[in-house]
Motif scaffolding. Structure first.
Motif, PDB file in Angstrom:
ATOM      1  N   VAL A  86       0.841  -1.202   0.000  1.00 36.84           N
ATOM      2  CA  VAL A  86       0.000   0.000   0.000  1.00 36.84           C
ATOM      3  C   VAL A  86       0.877   1.253   0.000  1.00 36.84           C
ATOM      4  O   VAL A  86       0.611   2.208  -0.725  1.00 36.84           O
ATOM      5  N   GLN A  87       1.973   1.250   0.782  1.00 36.75           N
ATOM      6  CA  GLN A  87       2.856   2.423   0.803  1.00 36.75           C
ATOM      7  C   GLN A  87       3.486   2.657  -0.558  1.00 36.75           C
ATOM      8  O   GLN A  87       3.584   3.787  -1.026  1.00 36.75           O
ATOM      9  N   GLU A  88       3.887   1.597  -1.220  1.00 35.75           N
ATOM     10  CA  GLU A  88       4.455   1.737  -2.571  1.00 35.75           C
ATOM     11  C   GLU A  88       3.408   2.302  -3.531  1.00 35.75           C
ATOM     12  O   GLU A  88       3.719   3.151  -4.365  1.00 35.75           O
ATOM     13  N   ALA A  89       2.177   1.864  -3.395  1.00 37.25           N
ATOM     14  CA  ALA A  89       1.100   2.382  -4.247  1.00 37.25           C
ATOM     15  C   ALA A  89       0.826   3.856  -3.947  1.00 37.25           C
ATOM     16  O   ALA A  89       0.567   4.647  -4.863  1.00 37.25           O
ATOM     17  N   VAL A  90       0.898   4.252  -2.680  1.00 38.76           N
ATOM     18  CA  VAL A  90       0.709   5.661  -2.309  1.00 38.76           C
ATOM     19  C   VAL A  90       1.831   6.510  -2.909  1.00 38.76           C
ATOM     20  O   VAL A  90       1.578   7.569  -3.499  1.00 38.76           O
ATOM     21  N   ASN A  91       3.077   6.041  -2.795  1.00 34.39           N
ATOM     22  CA  ASN A  91       4.203   6.770  -3.389  1.00 34.39           C
ATOM     23  C   ASN A  91       4.025   6.916  -4.895  1.00 34.39           C
ATOM     24  O   ASN A  91       4.261   7.981  -5.462  1.00 34.39           O
ATOM     25  N   ARG A  92       3.587   5.836  -5.541  1.00 29.30           N
ATOM     26  CA  ARG A  92       3.351   5.871  -6.990  1.00 29.30           C
ATOM     27  C   ARG A  92       2.270   6.893  -7.328  1.00 29.30           C
ATOM     28  O   ARG A  92       2.389   7.650  -8.284  1.00 29.30           O
ATOM     29  N   TYR A  93       1.221   6.936  -6.499  1.00 31.38           N
ATOM     30  CA  TYR A  93       0.128   7.885  -6.708  1.00 31.38           C
ATOM     31  C   TYR A  93       0.656   9.322  -6.653  1.00 31.38           C
ATOM     32  O   TYR A  93       0.331  10.145  -7.486  1.00 31.38           O
ATOM     33  N   TYR A  94       1.494   9.614  -5.652  1.00 28.93           N
ATOM     34  CA  TYR A  94       2.040  10.970  -5.528  1.00 28.93           C
ATOM     35  C   TYR A  94       2.973  11.308  -6.693  1.00 28.93           C
ATOM     36  O   TYR A  94       2.960  12.421  -7.190  1.00 28.93           O
ATOM     37  N   TYR A  95       3.780  10.345  -7.116  1.00 31.92           N
ATOM     38  CA  TYR A  95       4.694  10.606  -8.234  1.00 31.92           C
ATOM     39  C   TYR A  95       3.940  10.801  -9.542  1.00 31.92           C
ATOM     40  O   TYR A  95       4.345  11.582 -10.391  1.00 31.92           O
ATOM     41  N   GLU A  96       2.845  10.087  -9.714  1.00 34.99           N
ATOM     42  CA  GLU A  96       2.043  10.221 -10.939  1.00 34.99           C
ATOM     43  C   GLU A  96       1.187  11.478 -10.923  1.00 34.99           C
ATOM     44  O   GLU A  96       0.754  11.939 -11.966  1.00 34.99           O
TER      45      GLU A  96
END
Length: 172
Positions: free
Chosen positions: A50-60
């Protein structure tokens, strides 16, 4: 004619039963620790995903100014967890696995609370957002009324560096 006795005395049988009981008690404790370690692995994997997905969301979504960053709902993240179900809190920012509730906080941090039924137990795992930060990103913290047992468990899983407040344990 000699008489020979066959069998065991009551004292010998009681000694064997006591020894088996002691060994079973030791084995049961080790078994319980092994089960909790496997559950910990589930929380670690779910929270990290989930943390990796959150980071991806912010980067995108870099078009969001840092002051206007919104924490994403679980539905916005490109992620699916095995056996995911609805959280006890019924939040759009939470997903439940078999033994953990994984929550995305308003700061972008991810919390994985160890659950027993609908009650939070012993410890939680914490991931801090990695964007724009060089701080340690993963921690284990005791939770609830039995904080000493939770702290001991965090330490046994390799989290030994304490935060200044002493409430979080980081991997060295």
């Amino acid at each position: 004619m000699k008489l020979t006795k066959h069998g065991f005395t009551l004292t010998e049988l009681m000694a064997v039963v006591i020894i088996i009981g002691i060994l079973a008690g030791i084995g049961f404790g080790s078994y319980q620790k092994a089960i909790e370690r496997s559950r910990f692995s589930e929380g670690l994997a779910a929270g990290a995903a989930v943390q990796e997905a959150v980071n991806r969301y912010y980067y995108e979504n870099t078009d969001l100014a840092s002051s206007a960053r919104k924490y994403p709902k679980i539905a916005y993240l490109d992620i699916s967890l095995a056996n995911a179900k609805e959280c006890a809190t019924k939040s759009d920012y939470c997903v439940r696995t078999k033994y953990f509730e994984v929550i995305v906080s308003n700061s972008g941090s991810v919390y994985a609370y160890h659950m027993k039924g609908t009650t939070r137990q012993l410890y939680y795992l914490l991931w801090l957002p990695s964007f724009g930060s060089d701080r340690k990103s993963e921690a284990c913290a005791p939770f609830g009324s039995n904080a000493t047992e939770g702290a001991d468990f965090c330490k046994s899983m390799g989290y030994t560096d304490k935060s200044p407040s002493g409430s979080l344990y980081y991997k060295p």
